[in-house]
Structure formats: C-alpha cells, structure tokens
Design an enzyme around this catalytic site. Structure first.
Site, PDB file in Angstrom:
ATOM      1  N   CYS A   1       0.836  -1.199   0.000  1.00  0.00           N
ATOM      2  CA  CYS A   1       0.000   0.000   0.000  1.00  0.00           C
ATOM      3  C   CYS A   1       0.872   1.250   0.000  1.00  0.00           C
ATOM      4  O   CYS A   1       2.099   1.183   0.115  1.00  0.00           O
ATOM      5  CB  CYS A   1      -0.930   0.011   1.213  1.00  0.00           C
ATOM      6  SG  CYS A   1      -0.048   0.115   2.785  1.00  0.00           S
TER       7      CYS A   1
ATOM      8  N   ASP B   1      37.129 -17.434 -23.562  1.00  0.00           N
ATOM      9  CA  ASP B   1      36.653 -17.576 -24.944  1.00  0.00           C
ATOM     10  C   ASP B   1      35.793 -16.396 -25.380  1.00  0.00           C
ATOM     11  O   ASP B   1      35.420 -16.305 -26.556  1.00  0.00           O
ATOM     12  CB  ASP B   1      35.821 -18.857 -25.100  1.00  0.00           C
ATOM     13  CG  ASP B   1      36.595 -20.100 -24.732  1.00  0.00           C
ATOM     14  OD1 ASP B   1      37.778 -20.181 -25.106  1.00  0.00           O
ATOM     15  OD2 ASP B   1      36.027 -20.976 -24.061  1.00  0.00           O
TER      16      ASP B   1
ATOM     17  N   CYS C   1       3.147   1.727   3.003  1.00  0.00           N
ATOM     18  CA  CYS C   1       4.399   0.971   2.916  1.00  0.00           C
ATOM     19  C   CYS C   1       5.429   1.753   2.100  1.00  0.00           C
ATOM     20  O   CYS C   1       6.610   1.829   2.475  1.00  0.00           O
ATOM     21  CB  CYS C   1       4.161  -0.393   2.269  1.00  0.00           C
ATOM     22  SG  CYS C   1       3.064  -1.482   3.189  1.00  0.00           S
TER      23      CYS C   1
ATOM     24  N   ASP D   1      36.906 -24.675 -28.601  1.00  0.00           N
ATOM     25  CA  ASP D   1      37.677 -24.666 -27.363  1.00  0.00           C
ATOM     26  C   ASP D   1      37.738 -26.112 -26.871  1.00  0.00           C
ATOM     27  O   ASP D   1      36.971 -26.964 -27.325  1.00  0.00           O
ATOM     28  CB  ASP D   1      36.983 -23.771 -26.332  1.00  0.00           C
ATOM     29  CG  ASP D   1      37.625 -23.856 -24.961  1.00  0.00           C
ATOM     30  OD1 ASP D   1      38.857 -23.765 -24.874  1.00  0.00           O
ATOM     31  OD2 ASP D   1      36.886 -24.040 -23.978  1.00  0.00           O
TER      32      ASP D   1
ATOM     33  N   ASP E   1      33.171 -21.989 -24.095  1.00  0.00           N
ATOM     34  CA  ASP E   1      32.337 -21.917 -22.896  1.00  0.00           C
ATOM     35  C   ASP E   1      32.884 -21.023 -21.796  1.00  0.00           C
ATOM     36  O   ASP E   1      32.179 -20.739 -20.830  1.00  0.00           O
ATOM     37  CB  ASP E   1      32.150 -23.319 -22.308  1.00  0.00           C
ATOM     38  CG  ASP E   1      33.383 -23.791 -21.558  1.00  0.00           C
ATOM     39  OD1 ASP E   1      34.496 -23.654 -22.107  1.00  0.00           O
ATOM     40  OD2 ASP E   1      33.231 -24.277 -20.426  1.00  0.00           O
TER      41      ASP E   1
END
Length: 725
Positions: free
Chosen positions: A41, A628, A44, A444, A624
């Site tokens: 509300c 890389d 708050c 890779d 990955d």
C-alpha cells in the site's frame, strides 16, 4: 606443465564460480535495486522511502509498488547489505536484485508491449471488418456514413496505439535524412486513413479503415515474430566488467583498510582472502594458496600460488590468504583489457548486414518514387485529386513490405523452433544467416569438447590399501582431482581408511597419520615423486615409493560425431585451447583434428579468429569460458553450451541447451535451408509485386483490394516458412 593435486576446502564451488560479493561497477553514484515482496500500500511506500532516504549515503530512493521494487541512488561506498537491515528493522523483507534480472525484466516488458499492440490491432481489425460487411452488403447513404464514422472511431485510436513502433522508427530515420522500411509503412497507413476520412466526410462510397488496420496487424505480427527470435541483448563486455571486484582490502602499515578498487594505485599492498577475486593485476608478496585461473586459461584445475607468482584481476583465490602488490589497476588490468577486446569484437559483428536490410535499401526509395509518380500521373490525367490519392494509397498498400517484413522472422521462428527441439536456442536475429555462411569451425577444449571434469584412469593399478588411504585423504579436499578420485573409489566399493590428524596444506595437498606413518596426497615435489607429463596426483605412505593416480578429461557426448560431421560437410575444424600442449595434442589426435593450438590466452584466441576472418573465412567459434568471450564475439557466429559462464553465453549467438554436441552440425544444415527459404520468400514477394503493382498503378485495385492482396502475400510467405518445421 603437469596439473597436480592440492587441497581446497576453504572455497565452495559457488565462490569459485562467482564473485565473493555482489559485483557492480562503481560510478560516481551507484544504483542499488532492492526487491520488497512485503509492500502492499501507499503507507508501505512512504515508510520505505523515509527509512532509506534517512540513511547516510542515500541520495534518493524511489519505490515502485507494482514491481515491488526500490531503486536507490547512493554514494559509491554504500552497498545493498547496508540497506537491507534498515528495512528489516522497519518490518520489511528486502533482497538485492541482480542487474541481469533487471535487464531481463525490461526485455520481457518490451515483448509484452509488442504483443499488446498486436492484440489491439487484431481486435480492432475484426470489428471494423464486421462493419465493412454491412457496407459491402448494400448499406447506403446515412447508414453507410454511420458505419464509416464508427469504423473511424475504432481505427484511429487503435492505429495511434498499435502502430506507434512504426511511427517512432520512421520519424527517427527521417530526422537524420534517411529512409528505412518503416517510412513506406507509415506513409501507407497515413494515406489510407486520410483517404478514408476524406471519403467519409464527403459521404463517399469507399473507406479503407479495415485496410489500414489489417496492414498494421500483419506488420506487427512480423515484428513480434522477429522479437521472439531474440534473447535479452546484454553486452558481453558489460558482463566482464561486472566481474571487476568493487572493493578490496588494502594494507596500510600492516593495518587492513577496506577501500574502493577505483582508489587503488600501482604499488599498493592488497590482502585477498580465500574465496575472493583478485581486484587488480599484481605479484604475490606472501602466502600460499591455489588460484582458479579459468578466467584466463579456461582450465578448471587450480594452480599453485606462492610468493613471486604474478596474478591477474578476476582470478579466484581458493585456499589460503594472499598478499599481493598491485602492478596494474583500473583500465590497465587484464580483465578490463579483455572487456575492451570483447567490446571491439561485438561492434564489428554488429555491422553484419542481413538479407532484409539489403532488400530495404532498394525497396524503400523505390516504393516512394512509384507511389509519387502514380499520384502525379493520375492527377494530371483525371484532374481528380481523390482518384489520384486513392490510387497512390493503393500502390503504397499493395507494395507495403509485409511479405518482406515476414520473410526473415517467419523463417527464423520456424528454424528456431526446429533447433530448439534439438536442444539449441537461437539468440541473435541474424545468427542463422551467418551460420549458413560458415566454412571454418573453431573449438575450445575444456568444457566444450570435453566435460571439464577429470576422471581417474588407473584405479585398477593400485592396491586396495593405497586406495583406502587415498580415499580418506581425498574426502578431506574439494580439489577437482580429489573429487574425481573420491567418486571413482566410492563407485568401486572402496571404504576410506581410518586416519588421524588429517590436515590440509594450502597449495600442496592433504596429509594425515596412518598406523604411525605419515601419509600424503598431493603435488609431486611434496610427496617425493617426480613430475610426469600427465594430469596426476601422488600418494606417499611412509618411506614407500609414491603411487601415481592419473586423470583425464572425458569427451563431451556427441563431440566426435559433431567434429566428423562438420569435416564431412567440407568445413575446416580447428582446436584452440589454453591447456598444455600434450593434453591438446592428445585430444586433437583422438578427434582427428590436424590444426590445433595449445596454451592460448584470450587475446591469442581472439587474434586467431580475427586472422581467419581477415583471410576471408567465415568462422564459427564454439566455447564456454570467459577466456573464450573475446573470440566468441569476434567470430562470424558463435555457440556456447548452457553450462558456460554468463559472459560467454551472452557473447554467443546460439546456446546449446544440452550436453550433446551433435546438434551443431545439424544446426549448420538447418541454417543453410533457412537461408534458402528466406531467399524464396523474397522471390515470392518480388513476383507478387511484379503482378500486383501494375494493377494498382492503372487503377484496377482499390486500397481494400490492395490490403487483401498484401495479406495473401504475407500468408503465402508464412506458409513457405513453415516448411522448415
């Protein structure tokens, strides 16, 4: 260099994989985002904002009740951890929000906005079509005018809302005196509306509000399909920058002082505790530990660290505290230089011109010229401006780039769905077009062609007693080789021996006492063994000769099949890795790869990819790791496994969702077919225009008939795209 075993219980896997504390770049003012699930509300909101604004260092705090989120503008030395207790004391649950999650939320909002505009255009179009049926059925005079005005009342606000993206893009292009595909779209919509309003105001028989709405609907459908093929386009350079540690512990006259990394200078002494990232490049002054250098080399096995060893920003200290002397700070660090490499590579890739862009360069000016000539010709011939406007509108609508707009996204969506079912997620709009051009594939090694997890290969070479002792020592360490040894021994039914005084020596290994004898599991020199040329750990029991445990990195499922399929398709396959020469050579021989490079740093990988590109090659990079990232961004097109770190996934165009690499070759084949379908769609659109445009120019097609013809061509293009599924 032979990888060897040490202990590592001081760092959990989460510490190794992520920064030790929330990583945010430090500008002059930082933005802190907090999630507030308990607010409901205005009271708050007022309480939260009051508490936050009262806290020292907070310059401004604003709460969004809908998103249940607080955005705080704060001083550089303030962190979310300082604000969360303030809100908890006020009775509110609070959590820090990840900047990546915020950008994803923004992307989701853009998708919802586009879908809402599409829904409004579709709903309005159906209603106006129903009203048009009455007019087509014979409604005349006042009844016809009433239906036309109702249609106008529906169409005008609907188009003002739904077609906003086209108007915005067209205006942006016209402001800088250039044309794009949205300019003829906007002209067609505006001309259809103006003509319809004019006809309605003069009680004319024909109004084309339904044509304008149908046009908007189909164009938005193409735009939404295009959006669906894109991922949240965060920059990989930003991801790397986010890994820069915001704060560090500086040693001043032996006393610890927490400071912002931006304030560090060359020569400063810095304490890096276990689990923390190196904030700067430097040299170790004191301490022994292990370093996770996967950031630079991509290899998961830790490296022994002691006084004199040089370290780089972003490396993770695993086991023991280290004191380093800074040799490079700020923009001069290796991590920041890597981010610069990625940013340069990304900007180069963004210059790729798609087939749709190439078509647009010729299409937009041609449509404008043709429509203008039709207007002038008919006005001179008939002297009736209404007739000239109607024909000009019909030409614009019938040539409106719906089919062209759908040609690429319809195919991309169909191909993306096919590849998704095979375990591949297409992130970038032009990825398929670029993938179809690939003639060289660069892999890779660790984490890509291999699983990145070591496996014990000579379990059967050891006595049960040695295995029991080794298991007891290995279970006390979180080192990758210890974990692999523990798994292999447990799977073989081995039980650990009963040891006393088991301790870990940072950087060396684990030791204990067995039946009064000192036993050690760890590095070669520490156990009295001679180093070999394989990944290994050594066990010494009393005065006996050390036993050697050998490890290898297992192939990822489908790796051999993917490499073979790519070679069979006539593509050159290259292996580039930061691993040792022996390990890379062995894997290359196993997979039949003739061209390989070992001990490559990130800049080496990016330079090799750029060199291949300069030779006219179209390179697919599959990797990955953070090491890389620059190569992934520099490649013509790139793929990362879902297990890759965030920066690598963001830099890549395609994400491999499963562990199997076999779909990579199929993706290349699908991309070739998709590009063929795109070209077919362009040919369909071209043939359609060759037939339809003369009919509109000579006055045989009203704007409504033009809209129906345009819709037919769009549906034909979409059906052709579905053949890919």
């Amino acid at each position: 260099m032979t990888a060897q075993l040490t202990s590592g219980t001081a760092a959990c896997p989460g510490c190794i994989a992520s920064p030790a504390e929330p990583a945010r770049p430090i500008p002059q003012d930082v933005q802190i985002a907090l999630s507030l699930p308990g607010i409901h509300c205005s009271a708050c909101i007022a309480t939260v904002e009051r508490e936050l604004n009262a806290h020292p260092g907070v310059e401004d705090a604003r709460v969004n009740l809908t998103l249940k989120r607080a955005m705080v503008k704060a001083a550089p030395d303030l962190r979310a951890a300082d604000l969360i207790p303030v809100l908890e004391n006020a009775g509110f649950e609070a959590h820090e929000l990840d900047p990546g999650a915020l950008s994803a939320t923004q992307a989701d909002k853009a998708g919802r906005d586009l879908l809402m505009r599409l829904a409004v255009a579709g709903f309005a179009s159906m209603n106006v079509m129903l009203l048009s049926v009455s007019v087509w059925s014979g409604a005349s005079d006042a009844t016809r005018d009433m239906f036309h005005w109702i249609s106008a009342a529906i169409a005008l606000p609907a188009i003002a809302f739904s077609a906003q993206p086209f108007f915005t893009n067209a205006w942006s292009a016209l402001r800088v005196k250039r044309l794009n595909m949205d300019v003829p779209i906007v002209l067609a919509i505006v001309l259809a509306l103006v003509t319809s309003l004019w006809e309605t105001a003069l009680s004319g028989e024909h109004a084309y509000f339904d044509a304008a709405l149908t046009l908007t609907f189909f164009l938005l459908a193409g735009r939404y399909l295009d959006y669906r093929t894109r991922a949240a386009a965060r920059s990989a350079a930003e991801e790397l920058t986010a890994l820069e540690v915001p704060r560090a512990i500086k040693l001043v006259d032996g006393a610890e002082e927490e400071v912002a990394v931006a304030t560090l200078a060359v020569g400063d002494l810095i304490l890096v505790r276990p689990g923390g990232r190196m904030p700067v490049d430097g040299a170790i002054v004191s301490g022994q530990s292990e370093l996770d250098r996967s950031l630079l080399t991509g290899e998961t096995l830790p490296v022994f660290a002691e006084a004199g060893l040089t370290v780089s920003a972003g490396e993770v200290n695993l086991t023991g505290p280290l004191t380093i002397r800074a040799t490079a700070v700020g923009e001069d660090t290796s991590l920041h230089r890597m981010a610069d490499l990625v940013a340069i590579a990304e900007s180069g890739r963004s210059r790729y011109t798609s087939l749709a862009d190439k078509a647009a360069k010729l299409y937009a000016p041609g449509v404008h010229i043709l429509s203008a000539l039709s207007f002038l010709g008919w006005y001179i011939y008939s002297g009736d401006i209404r007739t000239a406007l109607n024909i000009a509108a019909a030409v614009l609508i019938i040539t409106c780039p719906c089919a062209l707009g759908l040609a690429v996204p319809a195919v991309t969506t169909a191909a993306s769905g096919r590849l998704f079912r095979k375990g591949m997620l297409i992130k970038h709009a032009t990825a398929l077009e670029r993938l179809a051009e690939v003639d060289t594939v660069v892999f890779d090694k660790t984490g890509t062609l291999t699983s990145g997890t070591p496996e014990l290969t000579n379990l059967g070479d050891h006595s049960r007693t040695d295995l029991e002792i080794a298991l007891a020592l290995a279970e006390a360490s979180s080192h990758p080789l210890s974990v692999a040894l523990t798994k292999a021994a447990r799977d073989a039914g081995i039980k650990p021996a009963s040891l006393k005084d088991v301790t870990e020596v940072p950087g060396y290994g684990t030791e204990g006492s067995w039946r009064g004898q000192r036993v050690r599991l760890g590095r070669a020199a520490w156990t009295g063994a001679e180093e070999g040329n394989q990944t290994a750990a050594w066990l010494s029991v009393g005065g006996q000769a050390p036993a050697t445990f050998l490890f290898t990195d297992s192939l990822r499922p489908g790796a051999a099949e993917a490499v073979q399929a790519l070679r069979d398709a006539g593509k050159d396959v290259i292996l580039i890795s930061g691993d040792t020469q022996g390990a890379v050579q062995a894997l290359a021989a196993k997979l039949g790869i003739d061209n390989w490079v070992a001990q490559a740093l990130p800049q080496d990988k990016a330079a090799r990819v750029q060199e291949l590109s300069d030779q006219g090659r179209h390179v697919l990079m599959v990797g990955d790791g953070l090491n890389d990232t620059a190569a992934l961004a520099a490649a013509h097109v790139s793929i990362s496994p879902a297990s890759a770190l965030d920066a690598a996934r963001v830099a890549s165009d395609i994400v491999l969702l499963g562990n199997d690499l076999a779909p990579i070759a199929d993706a290349c084949d699908t991309a070739v077919k998709a590009t063929k379908r795109i070209r077919e769609n362009f040919r369909i659109a071209t043939v359609y225009n060759i037939i339809a445009v003369p009919l509109a120019v000579v006055g045989l097609a009203t704007p409504l008939i033009a809209a129906l013809a345009m819709s037919t061509s769009s549906i034909t293009v979409s059906l052709n795209a579905l053949r890919l599924r």
